[in-house]
Design a protein around this motif. Structure first.
Motif, mmCIF file in Angstrom:
data_model
loop_
_atom_site.group_PDB
_atom_site.id
_atom_site.type_symbol
_atom_site.label_atom_id
_atom_site.label_comp_id
_atom_site.label_asym_id
_atom_site.label_seq_id
_atom_site.Cartn_x
_atom_site.Cartn_y
_atom_site.Cartn_z
ATOM 1 N N TRP A 56 -7.662 1.852 -5.716
ATOM 2 C CA TRP A 56 -6.816 2.479 -4.702
ATOM 3 C C TRP A 56 -5.349 2.497 -5.115
ATOM 4 O O TRP A 56 -4.628 3.461 -4.865
ATOM 5 C CB TRP A 56 -7.002 1.736 -3.368
ATOM 6 N N HIS A 57 -4.897 1.424 -5.752
ATOM 7 C CA HIS A 57 -3.491 1.334 -6.130
ATOM 8 C C HIS A 57 -3.135 2.199 -7.334
ATOM 9 O O HIS A 57 -1.984 2.190 -7.776
ATOM 10 C CB HIS A 57 -3.100 -0.125 -6.401
ATOM 11 N N GLY A 72 2.685 8.344 -2.825
ATOM 12 C CA GLY A 72 2.306 7.747 -1.558
ATOM 13 C C GLY A 72 0.939 8.113 -1.044
ATOM 14 O O GLY A 72 0.633 7.848 0.122
ATOM 15 N N THR A 73 0.090 8.712 -1.857
ATOM 16 C CA THR A 73 -1.210 9.158 -1.368
ATOM 17 C C THR A 73 -2.215 8.007 -1.339
ATOM 18 O O THR A 73 -1.986 6.938 -1.889
ATOM 19 C CB THR A 73 -1.764 10.283 -2.258
ATOM 20 N N GLY A 74 -3.364 8.274 -0.719
ATOM 21 C CA GLY A 74 -4.462 7.320 -0.711
ATOM 22 C C GLY A 74 -5.563 7.704 -1.674
ATOM 23 O O GLY A 74 -6.571 7.009 -1.770
ATOM 24 N N ASP A 99 2.468 8.597 1.946
ATOM 25 C CA ASP A 99 1.889 9.903 2.265
ATOM 26 C C ASP A 99 2.858 11.062 2.086
ATOM 27 O O ASP A 99 3.105 11.859 2.990
ATOM 28 C CB ASP A 99 1.293 9.902 3.672
ATOM 29 N N ASP A 157 -6.337 1.719 5.651
ATOM 30 C CA ASP A 157 -5.220 2.541 6.113
ATOM 31 C C ASP A 157 -4.555 1.975 7.363
ATOM 32 O O ASP A 157 -3.437 2.380 7.700
ATOM 33 C CB ASP A 157 -5.703 3.959 6.426
ATOM 34 N N ASN A 173 0.401 3.688 3.226
ATOM 35 C CA ASN A 173 0.606 4.798 2.294
ATOM 36 C C ASN A 173 1.779 5.654 2.758
ATOM 37 O O ASN A 173 1.804 6.105 3.903
ATOM 38 C CB ASN A 173 -0.634 5.689 2.225
ATOM 39 N N HIS A 231 2.234 3.069 -2.466
ATOM 40 C CA HIS A 231 1.720 4.011 -3.460
ATOM 41 C C HIS A 231 2.744 5.058 -3.891
ATOM 42 O O HIS A 231 2.367 6.178 -4.262
ATOM 43 C CB HIS A 231 0.434 4.696 -2.974
ATOM 44 N N ASN A 285 -0.368 4.318 9.430
ATOM 45 C CA ASN A 285 -1.107 5.565 9.255
ATOM 46 C C ASN A 285 -0.661 6.535 10.341
ATOM 47 O O ASN A 285 -0.092 6.127 11.361
ATOM 48 C CB ASN A 285 -2.620 5.320 9.316
ATOM 49 N N ASN A 310 0.810 -1.224 0.000
ATOM 50 C CA ASN A 310 0.000 0.000 0.000
ATOM 51 C C ASN A 310 0.839 1.267 0.000
ATOM 52 O O ASN A 310 0.333 2.345 0.317
ATOM 53 C CB ASN A 310 -0.919 0.035 1.225
ATOM 54 N N SER A 352 -3.270 5.386 -7.120
ATOM 55 C CA SER A 352 -3.021 6.719 -6.551
ATOM 56 C C SER A 352 -1.794 7.386 -7.149
ATOM 57 O O SER A 352 -1.795 8.589 -7.416
ATOM 58 C CB SER A 352 -2.872 6.605 -5.030
#
Length: 764
Positions: free
Chosen positions: A75-76, A98-100, A668, A613, A666, A52, A625, A50, A78
């Motif tokens: 979702w993947h 790295g976002t969701g 992020d 998350d 993620n 990303h 998260n 996850n 992103s």
């Protein structure tokens, strides 16, 4: 067929003046280089599971982030790329790391040789390479080898077509990565200017509701023929406008690779032309690649490591790499940018507009890291956020290409502003301090009547009804607002940050008001000593109804994404979010012993994942998260600080790997990576907006980091995987005893944070 090129061909700025680019004569350095840092950067880390992230070509803080698009929905998608994929749809010039939520993927290029190949191609992982500033892949279907590199505002492609095969290219302006989030192509425009030049624009909606990107593309080979389509239908002529424009180009046969330069601008095609000339005038692909690599070397080599494994160095430098992707520059070389008000502004020389502020994630570690290692940039970010409030009326909480997205909780920009101001007060004028306070007050009060021209759904996401209820009754009621506990807790912290800004600005009334509001977290804590031990349904930050009662029944494990009482978490994680008042949190929990026992209960609770998350669990601590990532350091506020060292050691070793799946959630936009950087150095900041740090467990024997005016060294004596406990620690010769904390002003040139490590768990 062709019009004469109107491109400005004069060199408007030398390559040596570019952010992130250096001339060939400046690629050497006198600095001693114990290690080659670039060998430890692996852009594939985080592209699996996850994480990303994306593996494409970019320079530090570069607007152009040129990468393959292999995942278009779900979702993947992103970042447009997932490591498990083996089909590529093309190479677009803007991405999120790295976002969701997905967005961007602007201006897709796909080389091909016959018409069956322009939609996609299979590829093999063994034929894919990525390094700092460079990406390449061999397309199975056509046999074309694709290479990518970048400058801050220009993406460079090099395609090696098979011998005696047609050399074709699709340019897709309608391509998007965020259809699942309402992404749509609104307006495309393309012009075939001459045999070697194409210009155009793309306006799209979605997460960023009104996103503009303009481009100029030049080709080393001449265009032989072309076809333009709009929503699949052929368009006559060399100019086209529509919602879904694509151009299909065939080039004159050539025995040399096709080299392409694609300059972007958020403002205009003339801005893109200026960017093209300033950054890549007479620059070959190989030269640009060397400049990109040198830029990354200069940026990452300011950190020097000794000790640790090769794997740990790879994780460290790749994490550092990820912290330098955003916020990114979002203006042309002459300073023009699109503001939050959608008007075009011009910055004076030395001032920069940035974009992609993932602030709910990044205020916790990334921005505090910048205040230590890149203080000028940290101050720039704070001033830029203040400017965005002036332009749009409110501080953004997740800004994307000059758009308010309204994503995530509260008004986290004030944490970033307060953190920079408290550490560097002299870097801000009195007027800028007052402007910061104005921005904070505007974003933390309920006044929708001032924004009647806004889309009301967006306004309710930026200026949320939680604010109205907090002003009126002191808390956000769960039966009237979504994610009420998370908003209530975070807004209390953000109000504390505003109070710190008010103090610096000299406003006692605002300081007193916001310090009182900062106590608001206490209203959500449900503690009944008679029931606490037996039931565990109390002792949590719990949703409160409008009539003042608790939500019943209550399950602290319950996590409902976007519709529940918490944001991307549950009561276990969110109970700990009062970073501005740890002593107050200890008090409402019943004191030192109860606080410590509650921490133990968190890390020993049953592991239940609630939303996508919530990954990387130790009990109900969730490292994948952000909401409780400060919690391992809270043991430093108790008589058992060695537990901080144990849990930090476990997190560093288990949740960060030198592999595509090596980031446990993620990434992020640098948030997860910044946690790793700070924690591996041996310290962390629990409360951004203060100047205090607390220690953890250093990973390396010695690390030299940049600080304002010089370098600072962290050393760990007797360091080894088994010696994970801190026996003693000094900073600049002063011993840290019972309270394992130190102040930002200790980061001095020539300074030293020195740990003595041991295999023995310290006694309370």
């Amino acid at each position: 067929m062709f019009k004469k090129s109107t491109l400005v061909i004069a060199l408007t700025a030398t390559v040596t003046s570019l952010v992130g680019c250096n001339s060939d004569s400046s690629t050497t350095t006198d600095k001693t280089q114990p290690i080659n840092v670039l060998q430890y950067v692996d852009p594939f880390i985080g592209t699996g599971f996850n994480g990303h992230t994306f593996p494409g070509a970019v320079v530090p803080e570069g607007f152009v982030q040129l990468s393959p698009d292999t995942h278009l929905t779900g979702w993947h998608s992103s970042s447009g790329y997932h490591y498990d994929d083996t089909t590529v749809y093309g190479f677009s010039h803007t991405h999120l790391s790295g976002t969701g939520i997905g967005d961007l993927g602007d201006i897709l290029f796909m080389p091909y040789s016959n018409d069956e190949q322009h939609e996609s191609s299979a590829f093999q992982k063994t034929n894919e390479q990525a390094s700092a500033g460079y990406y390449s892949v061999l397309l199975d279907d056509s046999g074309i080898n694709v290479e990518l590199t970048a400058t801050p505002r220009v993406g460079l492609h090099r395609y090696r077509y098979p011998e005696n095969q047609p050399q074709k290219l699709k340019i897709d302006l309608g391509h998007t990565l965020n259809e699942d989030w309402g992404g749509i192509s609104l307006e495309n425009e393309i012009t075939i200017v001459d045999e070697n030049t194409i210009i155009g624009k793309r306006i799209s909606g979605g997460w960023a509701a009104d996103q503009h990107v303009y481009f100029v593309a030049t080709f080393s080979s001449s265009i032989k023929s072309f076809t333009i389509t709009d929503e699949g239908q052929d368009v006559n002529g060399s100019i086209a406008n529509g919602r879904d424009i694509a151009a299909f180009i065939e080039f004159e046969p050539s025995k040399t690779p096709l080299e392409i330069k694609v300059a972007l601008s958020p403002v205009s095609t003339s801005g893109a032309e200026a960017n093209l000339n300033a950054e890549t005038f007479d620059l070959s692909f190989d030269q640009a690649r060397r400049h990109a690599e040198q830029s990354w070397h200069n940026s990452l080599d300011t950190f020097q490591l000794k000790g640790g494994t090769e794997t740990e160095k790879t994780i460290f430098y790749t994490a550092l790499y990820h912290t330098k992707l955003a916020p990114m520059i979002h203006q042309d070389v002459y300073g023009q940018y699109r503001g939050m008000d959608k008007n075009i502004h011009t910055n004076p020389e030395g001032k920069t507009n940035y974009t992609v502020y993932s602030m709910w994630d990044t205020f916790r570690a990334l921005h505090p890291l910048k205040t230590i290692t890149e203080p000028e940039r940290a101050v720039d970010y704070a001033l830029n956020l203040i400017e965005k409030q002036k332009e749009g009326g409110l501080l953004p909480k997740w800004e994307l290409h000059s758009n308010y997205t309204g994503t995530m909780v509260g008004y986290p920009a004030v944490a970033i502003i307060a953190d920079a101001m408290i550490k560097y007060p002299d870097a801000f004028t009195q007027q800028q301090k007052l402007d910061a306070l104005t921005a904070g007050i505007a974003s933390s009060t309920w006044h929708p009547e001032d924004f009647q021209d806004w889309d009301q759904n967006l306004l309710n996401k930026v200026m949320t009804p939680h604010i109205k209820y907090i002003e009126e009754i002191g808390y956000a009621p769960a039966d009237e607002t979504k994610e009420s506990v998370s908003y209530g807790l975070e807004n209390a912290y953000y109000d504390w940050c505003i109070a710190q800004i008010a103090k610096l600005a000299g406003s006692d009334p605002a300081y007193n008001t916001y310090m009182e509001r900062a106590k608001g977290y206490q209203r959500y804590f449900d503690f009944n000593p008679a029931e606490y031990t037996e039931h565990r349904s109390t002792g949590f930050m719990r949703p409160v109804m409008l009539d003042g009662s608790w939500r019943t029944p209550y399950d602290p494990y319950n996590a409902e994404h976007e519709t529940g009482d918490y944001t991307e978490g549950n009561g276990w994680q969110w109970t700990w979010f009062a970073p501005h008042d740890i002593n107050g949190l200890k008090s409402v929990m019943g004191g030192e012993t109860a606080f410590r026992e509650n921490l133990d209960a968190l890390f020993n609770a049953e592991e239940q994942e609630g939303t996508a998350d919530m990954t990387g669990l130790i009990g109900q601590y969730v490292h994948g998260n952000e909401p409780d990532q400060h919690v391992p350091y809270l043991y430093n506020y108790t008589t058992t600080p060695w537990k901080t060292q144990e849990y930090v050691n476990q997190i560093l070793g288990e949740f960060y790997l030198a592999a595509p799946e090596g980031i446990v959630g993620n990434e992020d936009v640098g948030a997860m990576s910044a946690w790793y950087i700070m924690s591996s150095l041996g310290f962390y900041q629990v409360t951004p907006g203060s100047s205090t740090y607390t220690i953890g467990r250093p990973l390396f024997d010695e690390v030299t980091i940049p600080v304002k005016g010089g370098e600072f060294t962290i050393t760990a004596e007797n360091n080894s995987p088994d010696n994970l406990y801190v026996e003693s620690v000094t900073i600049n010769g002063k011993k840290l005893t019972k309270n394992l904390f130190f102040d930002h002003n200790e980061f001095k040139p020539g300074g030293n944070l020195h740990f003595v490590m041991s295999a023995n768990r310290p006694q309370p």
